[in-house]
Design an enzyme around this catalytic site. Structure first.
Site, PDB file in Angstrom:
ATOM      1  N   HIS A 146      37.193 129.926  74.478  1.00 21.46           N
ATOM      2  CA  HIS A 146      37.556 131.440  73.915  1.00 21.46           C
ATOM      3  C   HIS A 146      37.124 132.443  73.891  1.00 21.46           C
ATOM      4  O   HIS A 146      36.802 133.409  72.994  1.00 21.46           O
ATOM      5  CB  HIS A 146      38.196 131.058  72.221  1.00 21.46           C
ATOM      6  CG  HIS A 146      39.292 130.176  71.959  1.00 21.46           C
ATOM      7  ND1 HIS A 146      40.294 129.660  72.915  1.00 21.46           N
ATOM      8  CD2 HIS A 146      39.497 129.322  71.004  1.00 21.46           C
ATOM      9  CE1 HIS A 146      41.041 128.799  72.445  1.00 21.46           C
ATOM     10  NE2 HIS A 146      40.812 128.418  71.371  1.00 21.46           N
ATOM     11  N   HIS A 220      46.035 133.464  68.513  1.00 19.31           N
ATOM     12  CA  HIS A 220      45.499 132.097  67.881  1.00 19.31           C
ATOM     13  C   HIS A 220      46.104 132.094  66.150  1.00 19.31           C
ATOM     14  O   HIS A 220      45.267 131.686  65.497  1.00 19.31           O
ATOM     15  CB  HIS A 220      44.158 132.060  67.905  1.00 19.31           C
ATOM     16  CG  HIS A 220      43.772 130.598  67.971  1.00 19.31           C
ATOM     17  ND1 HIS A 220      43.767 129.779  67.147  1.00 19.31           N
ATOM     18  CD2 HIS A 220      43.108 130.069  69.026  1.00 19.31           C
ATOM     19  CE1 HIS A 220      43.181 128.610  67.307  1.00 19.31           C
ATOM     20  NE2 HIS A 220      42.636 128.674  68.692  1.00 19.31           N
ATOM     21  N   SER A 221      47.412 132.456  66.138  1.00 15.73           N
ATOM     22  CA  SER A 221      47.796 132.269  64.904  1.00 15.73           C
ATOM     23  C   SER A 221      48.086 130.819  64.517  1.00 15.73           C
ATOM     24  O   SER A 221      48.359 130.154  65.510  1.00 15.73           O
ATOM     25  CB  SER A 221      49.050 133.080  64.407  1.00 15.73           C
ATOM     26  OG  SER A 221      48.823 134.290  64.371  1.00 15.73           O
ATOM     27  N   GLU A 357      49.807 128.431  71.417  1.00 14.24           N
ATOM     28  CA  GLU A 357      49.013 129.415  72.301  1.00 14.24           C
ATOM     29  C   GLU A 357      49.618 129.671  73.635  1.00 14.24           C
ATOM     30  O   GLU A 357      49.241 128.852  74.585  1.00 14.24           O
ATOM     31  CB  GLU A 357      47.516 129.125  72.128  1.00 14.24           C
ATOM     32  CG  GLU A 357      46.841 128.940  70.991  1.00 14.24           C
ATOM     33  CD  GLU A 357      45.551 128.288  70.923  1.00 14.24           C
ATOM     34  OE1 GLU A 357      44.746 128.573  71.752  1.00 14.24           O
ATOM     35  OE2 GLU A 357      45.543 127.043  70.322  1.00 14.24           O
TER      36      GLU A 357
HETATM   37  C1  BGC Z   1      41.746 124.828  70.747  1.00 14.92           C
HETATM   38  C2  BGC Z   1      41.055 123.628  69.773  1.00 14.92           C
HETATM   39  C3  BGC Z   1      40.002 124.566  68.915  1.00 14.92           C
HETATM   40  C4  BGC Z   1      40.791 125.540  68.255  1.00 14.92           C
HETATM   41  C5  BGC Z   1      40.089 126.546  67.250  1.00 14.92           C
HETATM   42  C6  BGC Z   1      42.424 125.785  69.864  1.00 14.92           C
HETATM   43  O1  BGC Z   1      42.716 126.578  70.888  1.00 14.92           O
HETATM   44  O2  BGC Z   1      42.525 124.157  71.612  1.00 14.92           O
HETATM   45  O3  BGC Z   1      40.494 122.740  70.630  1.00 14.92           O
HETATM   46  O4  BGC Z   1      39.368 123.426  68.021  1.00 14.92           O
HETATM   47  O5  BGC Z   1      41.417 126.236  69.266  1.00 14.92           O
HETATM   48  O6  BGC Z   1      38.622 126.502  67.998  1.00 14.92           O
END
Ligand code: BGC
Length: 392
Positions: A146, A220-221, A357
């Site tokens: 991320h 990322h909601s 997402e």
């Molecule tokens: C990921 C997960 C992760 C989460 C929070 C998601 O987008 O796929 O593996 O734990 O985000 O970090």
């Protein structure tokens, strides 16, 4: 709505001319108050807090006339609250969130945040462009996740608000510097949230760079459509318009192959409860500790199209996701572990929220057969996802 607020909107609209938006009501003069009162949407700005670096963080509340209300904070572009009517017409919270900036600044699994420069994982935090290897922080052993420790989710964005007809618009901007978090190129990013009067929330992502780089932006909601955050999301019925999955190895990095979902727990082409197969004996479920995978969306040549939905029967709420992206990560909140505080007491337990997402596939910079995530100078990164709410 008072004259002062209308004037503010007037300025915003001028400055948002490049978005090609028009406001039917706000160019009226002050002597037509009844028309102003009838405006379909409202935007209210308030101070939310200050970061340790002294940056001011604001909160914007966007409302429409159909009972939907979204709060966005300029820290991380986070959707801190999203209220949507249930089948009885009662508007309630449907996203996991915290009650203060302090809490959002503590480590947390990206609640409501904008994710960039590269959403999802990059294997071992390394990728190569034009023969040059780039190294990213390993913030999710042994991979980069991320966009890095600060990414786009822990920075303060600038914001411009506007009304466009029946829609409330918040345009956020962030400039990610050359080599910030290890990525090459100064990347200018705009994310525009638009709340429409049909209870849809559009998220438009735009970016340009001055050096070749990789980009994969997402939102990322964590949703729980029941609004009861003490309840897991296992009863939500999920649909994903995907014939194929991006299977992953144990560290959640794609194997590089795409597999058919038929006769697997990953077949959501017909609505299925999250809990129906989540405990099945399946290697992919084991690797993800549940659902934490990217699906290969169908109709990739069609541009914006239906991608996925979630329905929760007790509230009657239906969420439909539309996107032009090739993939969607459906994450069933497997790492929520009862340590993070809810807004009004209690903690978020295992699987009390899920994410949808929209994005390119994980680790695309290292996967030659996946659609490219490279952005070159002179190119415009532009992609849109809509979250549409209704009841049934
Ligand atoms: C990921 C997960 C992760 C989460 C929070 C998601 O987008 O796929 O593996 O734990 O985000 O970090």
């Amino acid at each position: 709505m008072n004259v002062v607020k209308r004037c503010i909107y007037g300025i915003s609209i001028l400055s948002l001319a490049s978005m090609n938006v028009q406001c039917k009501r706000d160019n009226k003069t002050a002597d037509a108050p009844q028309e102003v009162t009838a405006a379909a949407v409202t935007i209210e700005k308030s101070a939310y807090g200050t970061t340790p670096k002294g940056e001011q963080v604001d909160s914007y509340k966007l409302t429409n006339q159909k009972g939907m209300e979204v709060n966005i904070i300029t820290y991380g572009g986070i959707i801190s609250s999203l209220k949507v009517p249930n089948k009885a017409g009662k508007s309630e919270e449907v996203v996991l969130g915290f009650s203060s900036l302090e809490q959002y600044m503590k480590p947390n699994p990206y609640f409501g945040a904008l994710i960039g420069r590269y959403g999802n994982r990059i294997a071992k935090g390394k990728f190569t462009l034009d023969g040059k290897e780039y190294s990213l922080a390993i913030n999710n052993e042994p991979n980069a996740l991320h966009g890095g420790p600060e990414g786009f989710h822990r920075v303060v964005w600038t914001a411009e608000e506007a009304k466009a007809g029946d829609s409330a618009v918040l345009k956020l901007k962030y400039v990610s510097k050359d080599m910030e978090e290890g990525y090459p190129g100064n990347l200018t990013v705009f994310v525009t949230y638009t709340l429409n009067n049909d209870n849809s929330l559009d998220v438009l992502y735009e970016a340009t760079t001055d050096k070749k780089t990789v980009v994969n932006l997402t939102q990322h909601s964590y949703f729980n459509l029941s609004s009861d955050f003490s309840k897991p999301i296992l009863d939500h019925e999920i649909t994903i318009d995907a014939d194929q999955l991006v299977p992953v190895a144990a560290t959640l990095i794609p194997t590089g192959k795409l597999t058919d979902v038929t006769n697997t727990p990953f077949d959501f082409r017909k609505a299925k409860k999250v809990g129906a197969d989540i405990e099945a004996k399946d290697e992919q479920l084991k690797n993800g500790l549940g659902y934490d995978h990217c699906w290969v969306l169908n109709n990739q040549d069609k541009g914006a199209r239906f991608a996925a939905s979630a329905y929760e029967a007790t509230s009657g709420r239906l969420l439909e996701v539309y996107t032009d992206q090739p993939g969607i990560q459906f994450y069933s909140g497997n790492f929520l572990d009862g340590t993070l505080p809810m807004r009004a007491g209690g903690t978020y337990a295992h699987r009390t929220g899920f994410c949808l997402e929209t994005q390119h596939y994980p680790d695309s910079p290292n996967q030659k057969d996946f659609p490219t995530t490279v952005l070159n100078p002179g190119e415009n990164y532009k992609t849109k996802t809509s979250f549409k709410f209704s009841v049934k």
